[in-house]
Design an enzyme around this catalytic site. Structure first.
Site, PDB file in Angstrom:
ATOM      1  N   ARG A  81       1.053  -7.826  -4.859  1.00  0.00           N
ATOM      2  CA  ARG A  81      -0.042  -8.627  -5.423  1.00  0.00           C
ATOM      3  C   ARG A  81      -0.693  -7.975  -6.640  1.00  0.00           C
ATOM      4  O   ARG A  81      -0.888  -8.617  -7.673  1.00  0.00           O
ATOM      5  CB  ARG A  81      -1.129  -8.879  -4.354  1.00  0.00           C
ATOM      6  CG  ARG A  81      -0.847 -10.037  -3.461  1.00  0.00           C
ATOM      7  CD  ARG A  81      -1.429  -9.810  -2.082  1.00  0.00           C
ATOM      8  NE  ARG A  81      -0.678  -8.752  -1.426  1.00  0.00           N
ATOM      9  CZ  ARG A  81       0.366  -8.956  -0.646  1.00  0.00           C
ATOM     10  NH1 ARG A  81       0.754 -10.166  -0.385  1.00  0.00           N
ATOM     11  NH2 ARG A  81       1.052  -7.950  -0.110  1.00  0.00           N
ATOM     12  N   THR A  82      -1.081  -6.705  -6.505  1.00  0.00           N
ATOM     13  CA  THR A  82      -1.853  -6.090  -7.578  1.00  0.00           C
ATOM     14  C   THR A  82      -1.033  -6.041  -8.862  1.00  0.00           C
ATOM     15  O   THR A  82      -1.491  -6.462  -9.923  1.00  0.00           O
ATOM     16  CB  THR A  82      -2.331  -4.678  -7.165  1.00  0.00           C
ATOM     17  OG1 THR A  82      -2.992  -4.779  -5.907  1.00  0.00           O
ATOM     18  CG2 THR A  82      -3.291  -4.093  -8.177  1.00  0.00           C
ATOM     19  N   LYS A 110      11.854  13.862 -13.598  1.00  0.00           N
ATOM     20  CA  LYS A 110      12.207  15.114 -14.302  1.00  0.00           C
ATOM     21  C   LYS A 110      11.059  16.102 -14.249  1.00  0.00           C
ATOM     22  O   LYS A 110      11.128  17.179 -14.839  1.00  0.00           O
ATOM     23  CB  LYS A 110      12.541  14.811 -15.768  1.00  0.00           C
ATOM     24  CG  LYS A 110      13.700  13.855 -15.964  1.00  0.00           C
ATOM     25  CD  LYS A 110      13.919  13.639 -17.465  1.00  0.00           C
ATOM     26  CE  LYS A 110      14.907  12.522 -17.719  1.00  0.00           C
ATOM     27  NZ  LYS A 110      14.889  12.101 -19.124  1.00  0.00           N
ATOM     28  N   ARG A 131      -1.621   2.847 -10.317  1.00  0.00           N
ATOM     29  CA  ARG A 131      -1.713   3.047  -8.859  1.00  0.00           C
ATOM     30  C   ARG A 131      -0.994   4.345  -8.535  1.00  0.00           C
ATOM     31  O   ARG A 131       0.134   4.577  -8.986  1.00  0.00           O
ATOM     32  CB  ARG A 131      -1.065   1.895  -8.097  1.00  0.00           C
ATOM     33  CG  ARG A 131      -0.923   2.216  -6.614  1.00  0.00           C
ATOM     34  CD  ARG A 131      -0.537   1.044  -5.775  1.00  0.00           C
ATOM     35  NE  ARG A 131      -1.619   0.069  -5.703  1.00  0.00           N
ATOM     36  CZ  ARG A 131      -1.582  -1.007  -4.933  1.00  0.00           C
ATOM     37  NH1 ARG A 131      -0.525  -1.238  -4.175  1.00  0.00           N
ATOM     38  NH2 ARG A 131      -2.586  -1.856  -4.911  1.00  0.00           N
ATOM     39  N   HIS A 159     -10.189   1.058  -4.601  1.00  0.00           N
ATOM     40  CA  HIS A 159      -9.354  -0.022  -5.132  1.00  0.00           C
ATOM     41  C   HIS A 159     -10.338  -1.045  -5.716  1.00  0.00           C
ATOM     42  O   HIS A 159     -10.557  -2.120  -5.165  1.00  0.00           O
ATOM     43  CB  HIS A 159      -8.511  -0.619  -4.001  1.00  0.00           C
ATOM     44  CG  HIS A 159      -7.391  -1.509  -4.442  1.00  0.00           C
ATOM     45  ND1 HIS A 159      -7.293  -2.017  -5.716  1.00  0.00           N
ATOM     46  CD2 HIS A 159      -6.314  -1.984  -3.753  1.00  0.00           C
ATOM     47  CE1 HIS A 159      -6.189  -2.761  -5.787  1.00  0.00           C
ATOM     48  NE2 HIS A 159      -5.589  -2.761  -4.609  1.00  0.00           N
TER      49      HIS A 159
HETATM   50  C1  NCD Z   1      -3.974  -2.856  -0.421  1.00  0.00           C
HETATM   51  C2  NCD Z   1      -3.791  -1.488  -1.052  1.00  0.00           C
HETATM   52  O1  NCD Z   1      -2.818  -1.248  -1.761  1.00  0.00           O
HETATM   53  O2  NCD Z   1      -4.666  -0.675  -0.822  1.00  0.00           O
HETATM   54  N1  NCD Z   1      -3.093  -3.824  -0.937  1.00  0.00           N
HETATM   55  C3  NCD Z   1      -3.471  -4.555  -2.030  1.00  0.00           C
HETATM   56  O3  NCD Z   1      -3.599  -4.042  -3.119  1.00  0.00           O
HETATM   57  N2  NCD Z   1      -3.755  -5.853  -1.832  1.00  0.00           N
HETATM   58  C4  NCD Z   1      -4.012  -2.833   1.045  1.00  0.00           C
HETATM   59  C5  NCD Z   1      -2.896  -2.212   1.825  1.00  0.00           C
HETATM   60  O4  NCD Z   1      -1.914  -1.720   1.280  1.00  0.00           O
HETATM   61  O5  NCD Z   1      -2.992  -2.237   3.051  1.00  0.00           O
END
Ligand code: NCD
Length: 332
Positions: A81-82, A110, A131, A159
């Site tokens: 999703r993100t 590397k 991320r 997040h």
């Molecule tokens: C979440 C995350 O990555 O923290 N997912 C997301 O971005 N919707 C939640 C999760 O991974 O459980």
């Protein structure tokens, strides 16, 4: 770089030292690293821009606001999703993106450091979305980056864009943010979404309930912040005693990848499951939220219940990310 930006209020990447509040309600040229950067006014600004993005997408599908801009999507952890909603947001605003999802195929393998990888990508792009599995990594990367960086999840830390879309969904579905009883349930220790969400909810008149097994309690640091903000909260092991009173039930996945001991994960992995039997005890206008992906936590039979808000959250994520990109790149 972020430290100087916050202190001096100067805009990253701007040719001259524009004051941070000059454009986009203070977001122009700024990093988005933590929800601590937001107050109610800033949140409201992003939500109203997100509303506009929603109607823009419904009416025209796209706009040319970010024509010529390029986003670097740098993901050291899995994401559906993100990462795709950031890409879709960029495309719908007329920009483009470069995605590095499989860092194994990049120079990270590397031995390239995070600061060097970020500095490389930003020489080709206007903004980086990062991320990373290490808490604090977004802040570290932002210190080296000359251009804005958005935290898309740093280990068990924060997040922020998820929490923004979560609160936006609550406001859309329930019409208000003050006066709500909100329960968060599941992995409150490792779940970064609930860390950011708790901080944001502390800006509103909310009553908070934290439901978790003992070993997955909300970290003391965050509980301390909630107390300092003047809010009451209740910690519980079971949702049964409050299910009939709450306005929002936000459940999370137990974060398997963060456990050092797999046996401990097995002990708690199925600790809470929301099914039609539990929903039968909830208020008729309660909403059930989940950042997704779900594993065991929500039975699929709940999906058709109009109170299930998790698919609406997903869609709202794109509008929120469109609003943020436009604000940070100066076109909101
Ligand atoms: C979440 C995350 O990555 O923290 N997912 C997301 O971005 N919707 C939640 C999760 O991974 O459980």
């Amino acid at each position: 770089m972020i430290a100087t930006d916050v202190i001096s209020g100067q805009v990253k990447g701007a040719p001259s030292a524009l004051p941070a509040d000059h454009i986009g309600n203070g977001f122009f040229g700024q990093d988005i690293l933590s929800v601590r950067q937001f107050d109610r006014e800033k949140l409201d600004y992003i939500y109203r821009v997100a509303d506009e993005m929603r109607s823009l997408v419904k009416r025209f599908g796209k706009a040319n606001l970010l024509d010529g801009k390029i986003l670097a999507n740098l993901f050291y952890e899995p994401s559906t999703r993100t990462s795709s909603s950031f890409q879709a947001a960029m495309l719908r605003l007329g920009g483009r993106s470069i995605s590095i999802n499989e860092v194994h195929y990049s120079s990270v393998t590397k031995g390239e450091s995070l600061p060097d990888t970020v500095r490389t990508l930003e020489s080709y792009c206007d903004l980086t979305v990062l991320r990373h599995p290490v808490t604090g990594s977004a802040e570290l990367a932002a210190r080296y980056a000359r251009k804005p960086l958005i935290n898309a999840g740093d280990g068990t830390g924060e997040h922020p864009t998820q929490a923004l879309l979560d609160i936006y969904t609550v406001e859309n579905d329930l019409g208000r943010l003050d006066g709500l009883k909100v329960a968060m349930m599941g992995d409150l220790k490792y779940g970064r979404t609930v860390h950011s969400l708790t901080r944001l909810l502390s800006l509103y008149e909310t009553e908070l309930y934290f439901v978790s097994p003992e070993i997955l309690r909300m970290p003391d640091e965050i509980l301390g912040e909630v107390r300092a903000s003047g809010h009451n909260y209740t910690e519980l092991r079971d949702v049964d005693e409050i299910i009939g009173e709450i306005d929002v039930l936000y459940i999370t996945r137990v974060q398997k990848e963060r456990f050092e001991d797999p046996a401990q994960y097995d002990e708690v992995k199925g600790c809470y499951v929301v099914d039609p039997a539990l929903m039968a005890h909830a208020k008729s206008d309660m909403i059930l939220m989940h950042p997704l992906p779900r594993v065991y936590e929500i039975a699929m039979e709940v999906d058709d219940d109009p109170r299930a808000a998790y698919f609406r959250q997903m869609e709202n994520g794109m509008y929120i990310r469109m609003a943020l990109l436009a604000a940070v790149l100066g076109k909101a």
